[in-house]
Design an enzyme around this catalytic site. Sequence first.
Site: not given
Length: 365
Positions: A203, A297, A327
């Site tokens: 991320s 995602e 995610h």
Amino acid sequence: MTDGVFMDPKSPDEPTAEVTPLPVPATAPADPERWTHDHRPSIRSRALSQALYLGLRPFIHRVPGHAAGLRAARSTVDAASLLMRAGQRARVLPLVDPRVETGTDAPPVVGEWVVSRSPAGASTSRGAILYLHGGGYVVCSPRTHRPITSRLAVETGLPVLAPHYRMAPEHPFPAPLEDALAAYRWLLDRGVPASGIVLAGDSAGGHLAASLTGEIMRTGLPRPAGTVLFSPWVDLTCELSTQEQRVARDPYISAYAARRLARVVVGPTGFDDPRLALLACPWADAPPFLVQVGGAEVLRPEAEALADVLDRADVDCELQVWTGQMHVFQILNRVLPEASAAMSEAARFVTRVTRTEPVAASAVA
């Protein structure tokens, strides 16, 4: 690794759920560096995604964009992370090194080592994985990401250094990049060869790992062996993810919330810092990349765009799209078969670029 201060918390072992790995890849792709794991998501995966979509995503979609709310969220996550363990076959060694020997203003390196307990899982070659945790540059810590770092340590046989880095809103970008670069220099200063170091992150940590790769190239430091990105937040302007939001049913991430966070992360200087713009970075001569992203995602188009940029720069880049996954699904590798298989793929990549001996699957935490 003898520098710094190491303390073994000697936390008790915890049971690990049995996970049946999936075949990888599911189909033989025309391009071996790009494939989609097109198995129908497992029952566990579908149930968890539905629960998150109904229970957690409404709160994430309304994540505050102001300092007080973000600090409260960070405190909540930090408290919950106290329950995190490294697993049965890994242990955590806290690290604090003030770097007084440098004689400069170099920031201290604080974080944790995650290492395999098994002699069979110890790599015979020198190397390490530098792991940068996600959390939108505002929450989380090395502790929250132990399910990933411990799995990497056990399956690759390499120690994983997960540093604490400064976060927004108190410390906007490039403070996190400065801390990540300090951790990389720390490894080099202590004799870990760049050819044995793999940068990794998820991320926002994926953005940071990629940005660190570019900064290493720009500053002339020795090039790492490779870079692994799990669901990277590639474009902090959120243009691509906002477009995807209209059609994707992401069970976890909200592009609109990410855009609010991004304004806090970049601070008063805005998006003008070229180190933020991964899609405009000159990637020629970059090390090999592995990019994994969930098919469900909203960040998937960003990962695909980064892979396109790397391909055009003739960089060795593997892009894996995992159908129906959310995610950073890799953090659930003790529960989801897809996440377990994805982590094994990451370990395979690390083994390839560092030329270490693979660890038997039976040794995996």
